[in-house]
Design an enzyme around this catalytic site. Structure first.
Site, PDB file in Angstrom:
ATOM      1  N   ASP A  20     107.598  19.117  -8.134  1.00  0.00           N
ATOM      2  CA  ASP A  20     108.726  19.125  -7.201  1.00  0.00           C
ATOM      3  C   ASP A  20     109.586  17.878  -7.388  1.00  0.00           C
ATOM      4  OD1 ASP A  20     110.427  20.041  -5.251  1.00  0.00           O
ATOM      5  OD2 ASP A  20     109.173  19.414  -3.569  1.00  0.00           O
ATOM      6  N   VAL A  57     107.867  12.171   7.512  1.00  0.00           N
ATOM      7  CA  VAL A  57     107.498  10.826   7.093  1.00  0.00           C
ATOM      8  C   VAL A  57     108.021   9.829   8.122  1.00  0.00           C
ATOM      9  CG1 VAL A  57     107.646   9.111   5.266  1.00  0.00           C
ATOM     10  CG2 VAL A  57     107.705  11.535   4.693  1.00  0.00           C
ATOM     11  N   GLY A  90     109.811  15.591   4.458  1.00  0.00           N
ATOM     12  CA  GLY A  90     109.611  15.891   3.042  1.00  0.00           C
ATOM     13  C   GLY A  90     109.015  17.265   2.861  1.00  0.00           C
ATOM     14  N   GLY A  91     108.745  17.600   1.637  1.00  0.00           N
ATOM     15  CA  GLY A  91     108.224  18.909   1.324  1.00  0.00           C
ATOM     16  C   GLY A  91     106.921  19.216   2.042  1.00  0.00           C
ATOM     17  N   PHE A  92     106.121  18.190   2.262  1.00  0.00           N
ATOM     18  CA  PHE A  92     104.803  18.466   2.806  1.00  0.00           C
ATOM     19  C   PHE A  92     104.635  18.007   4.248  1.00  0.00           C
ATOM     20  CE2 PHE A  92     104.527  18.147  -1.764  1.00  0.00           C
ATOM     21  CZ  PHE A  92     103.872  19.313  -2.092  1.00  0.00           C
ATOM     22  N   GLY A  93     105.710  17.519   4.836  1.00  0.00           N
ATOM     23  CA  GLY A  93     105.612  17.091   6.219  1.00  0.00           C
ATOM     24  C   GLY A  93     106.542  15.927   6.502  1.00  0.00           C
ATOM     25  N   GLY A 117     112.266  10.958   7.471  1.00  0.00           N
ATOM     26  CA  GLY A 117     112.742  12.202   6.892  1.00  0.00           C
ATOM     27  C   GLY A 117     111.658  13.248   6.936  1.00  0.00           C
TER      28      GLY A 117
END
Ligand SMILES: *[C@@H]1O[C@H](CO)[C@@H](O)[C@H](O)[C@H]1NC(C)=O
Ligand SMILES: *[C@@H]1O[C@H](CO)[C@@H](O)[C@H](O)[C@H]1NC(C)=O
Ligand SMILES: *[C@@H]1O[C@H](CO)[C@@H](O)[C@H](O)[C@H]1NC(C)=O
Ligand SMILES: *[C@@H]1O[C@H](CO)[C@@H](O)[C@H](O)[C@H]1NC(C)=O
Ligand SMILES: *[C@@H]1O[C@H](CO)[C@@H](O)[C@H](O)[C@H]1NC(C)=O
Ligand SMILES: *[C@@H]1O[C@H](CO)[C@@H](O)[C@H](O)[C@H]1NC(C)=O
Length: 667
Positions: A481, A370, A365-368, A363
């Site tokens: 978050d 995965v 995610g918010g920061f990059g 997926g």
């Protein structure tokens, strides 16, 4: 001095990368049991507390550094076993066990049985009567592989190691009343020595001990073939071997020179093993049990000349020498060292994830993104490839990551490794098989897997994880978050919060403050955070409240109104729930119909009530997480009446461009 500092870092980096090479999980290693759980303030917990107070002292004051105990009466009886390694002293033994009790109750929170393994000690407790048996409790065992391979003469190396470990096991079983032995053998120029350790609990007979060790030594070929190090840890017996000395006392077994499985010649005059290197290594360690444990392992390896050479070698190959790029004396050496010990090199991660193959992507995610990966030892991992550039230099980043690595709780996804090579910023987490809560909760069919009991335990688990982040960890962390896609579910549907601590990497924020960099997801953000960028633990509580209402209703909250300005019940669950609450129609009219009818009306009512208290407009009206956990755990605590939730009956300050689940960044 900066020069010296740099060399130290160099040495540690090189040691971590080239010698200790990734053990695929954060130290220490816990194995949480599956024999049920207990509740806060239960008799079981009280019995466990009695053990925690007595066992470290009892074990460290016994000549064998071993103690067992049984406290309480069935069904709340707890049996426990504590053992320190044969070359540990009483002080280190006691400190290790005290830490063990603290750590395990976070890492296996509320589990009736759990094992935890450190270099100097092991601890196991259970509601089952395991003490009368000599069984190693396979379910509580763990193995750790040193992923580096021997390159020259692997076959001879494997034979030598087999013979050495066997000889060490023999000595531990038959020649030591403490059932402990340490051994050593010579190999070749690349690896002059191989060291070994074997130990049983001293209450076993020689035959029981050797039998236990034989059982786990039989696993050697499948686990450790060609590996320069490995260990198998069990509650009754364990062994380990490495090409570097990890021992603190003279060896008792010295294998004859030949690589064949010849007869071992026990050392008549025990050789003293590299005390200078080990001792020197520890001088720069800072207080802290974990460090005292981790460091000697690394430090013992520091043959400085070799490492300096390694560094130049690495530099010549134009790989950045991380520690030198950005020496930050401000960052604590302790933290730097923790991270150094967690470094996994990029090639290992490339291999594990099929070079970050799209098919392995779990997926975004918010920061990059995965990715799922599998390490050579079979451990599954999730690799987060940070997309955003952190404002921080490598040193500061390491400091921050070390803090994240120290956050260990059953309901948090644990960070097991990092890779900061070249431009890459990769975080390696334990793999959590059931993906995220939103993928089940908002899926027409899969949500049926979530009956009320599961939903209730998910809510409870999230609450505990969050309480730990906010109140119980050394570092008070505001997540910033929280949302269902950041709640991962393990095999047994236990929730684990992910992405915690990351906001700090990008924001350099305190636990409370005002930021002009809002990191969060629209719909889950508290009004004060959304409009003023003001956040605190109470803004997380708001997001938690939204999740509770989502879990109960099965409706996704996006916090927006229909285009024509009317509130849409399906979208704005805060208003939806509130209106039914005031009409007295909770829970029947709001529960997710897919949940089935097997729910306790009063439990659902209580959850909704708590959810509404969490989404109050004024942060001061929202409870803190420890109160939430308490309110969830007891139906005798009376709850305040909620007022209308935030945003209710107002025209929303809705940024028109925002999407329902995207990140919203202001400023
Ligand atoms: C610890 O040792 C003391 C003295 O030997 C003993 O009385 C006590 O019961 C032990 N504690 C536990 C929990 O076994
Ligand atoms: C016990 O061991 C620790 C760590 O191995 C060491 O730092 C300490 O000096 C030792 N204490 C005694 C009394 O030998
Ligand atoms: C090490 O050896 C194992 C088993 O022989 C093999 O599967 C693995 O790929 C090797 N790893 C490396 C990094 O060479
Ligand atoms: C170790 O001992 C076991 C049984 O005692 C034997 O089967 C095995 O072959 C031995 N391994 C080596 C490498 O000597
Ligand atoms: C170890 O014990 C075995 C069996 O009791 C004995 O034959 C052997 O001599 C002992 N070795 C040493 C070094 O004491
Ligand atoms: C457990 O006991 C502590 C201390 O007595 C108390 O503060 C806490 O509220 C209790 N928790 C629950 C869930 O009853």
């Amino acid at each position: 001095m900066p020069q010296a500092h740099c060399y130290l870092h160099l040495a540690l980096t090189a040691a971590a990368i080239l010698l200790v090479v990734p053990l695929a999980a954060a130290y220490p290693w816990q194995v949480c049991g599956t024999t049920g759980s207990f509740t806060a303030n239960s008799t079981y917990q009280a019995n466990l507390a009695v053990l925690a107070a007595a066992l470290p002292t009892n074990a460290s004051s016994s000549p064998d550094l071993f103690a067992t105990a049984v406290v309480g009466a069935v069904p709340d009886q707890v049996s426990a076993l504590a053992l320190c390694r044969g070359d540990t002293n009483a002080t280190a033994c006691s400190a290790c066990l005290v830490t063990a009790f603290m750590d395990v109750q976070n890492m296996c929170a509320y589990d009736r049985s759990a094992a935890i393994y450190y270099d100097p000690c092991i601890l196991y407790y259970s509601n089952l009567h395991f003490l009368s048996s000599d069984d190693n409790v396979p379910a509580a065992s763990t193995d750790r592989i040193n992923l580096r391979n021997v390159t020259s003469e692997p076959a001879r190396f494997n034979r030598l190691v087999g013979a050495l470990v066997n000889a060490t096991a023999d000595y531990a079983a038959y020649n030591s009343t403490r059932r402990y032995a340490a051994g050593e053998a010579s190999f070749d120029q690349e690896y002059p020595k191989v060291y070994s350790w074997a130990q049983c609990t001293p209450d076993l007979t020689p035959a029981q001990c050797r039998g236990c060790l034989a059982g786990i030594i039989a696993r050697m070929p499948s686990l450790f073939t060609d590996r320069v190090g490995g260990r198998f840890l069990g509650i009754r017996c364990s062994y380990r071997y490495e090409v570097n000395s990890f021992l603190h006392s003279p060896v008792t077994v010295q294998l004859a020179e030949s690589g064949s499985a010849g007869a071992p010649a026990p050392a008549m005059e025990p050789t003293t093993v590299t005390p200078a290197v080990t001792g020197g290594g520890r001088n720069h360690s800072v207080p802290g049990t974990v460090l005292a444990i981790v460091l000697p392992t690394i430090a013992a390896l520091l043959v400085i000349n070799l490492l300096v050479w390694l560094c130049f070698w690495r530099t010549r190959r134009s790989q950045p020498c991380l520690a030198c790029q950005n020496p930050t004396p401000a960052a604590g050496t302790e933290n730097i060292e923790i991270i150094e010990s967690m470094i996994i090199d990029i090639s290992t991660l490339r291999a594990a994830t099929g070079d970050f193959a799209e098919s392995n992507k779990l997926g975004e995610g918010g920061f990059g993104a995965v990715y799922k990966g599998t390490l050579p030892d079979g451990d599954e991992i999730a690799v987060k490839r940070l997309s955003r550039c952190s404002a921080q230099g490598v040193g500061e980043l390491k400091n921050e990551l070390a803090l994240v690595a120290k956050l260990q709780h059953k309901n948090l996804v644990s960070l097991v490794g990092v890779c900061l090579e070249r431009q890459e910023r990769l975080l390696v987490y334990e793999f959590v098989p059931n993906r995220s809560l939103d993928q089940i909760l908002f899926d027409g069919e899969r949500r049926e897997q979530l009956d009320w009991a599961k939903r209730w335990s998910i809510i409870h688990g999230i609450a505990r994880g969050l309480q730990y982040l906010h109140e119980d960890s050394q570092l008070r962390v505001v997540h910033r978050d929280l949302k269902t896609s950041n709640i991962l579910l393990d095999m047994n549907m236990n929730p684990k919060i992910s992405d915690f601590g990351l906001a700090r990497l990008f924001g350099r924020d305190q636990t409370q403050g005002v930021t002009n960099h809002v990191v969060g997801t629209y719909g889950y953000m508290a009004p004060e955070y959304l409009t003023r960028g003001s956040y605190s633990v109470k803004s997380d509580v708001f997001s938690f409240g939204v999740m509770v209402l989502e879990i109960v209703t099965g409706k996704k909250h996006n916090g927006r109104h229909d285009d024509d300005g009317r509130r849409s019940p399906a979208q704005d669950i805060l208003s939806f729930v509130w209106e039914h609450w005031t009409a007295g129609a909770v829970p029947e009219a709001i529960v997710d119909p897919r949940m089935g009818t097997g729910f306790s009306r009063s439990d659902v009512l209580r959850c909704v009530h708590i959810g509404l208290l969490c989404v109050q407009e004024d942060p001061a009206d929202r409870p803190v997480m420890s109160s939430v956990v308490m309110m969830l755990g007891s139906d005798t605590v009376s709850l305040r009446n909620p007022s209308s939730p935030a945003f209710y009956g107002r025209n929303r300050i809705s940024p028109t461009s925002s999407t329902s689940s995207g990140e919203y960044t202001a400023g």
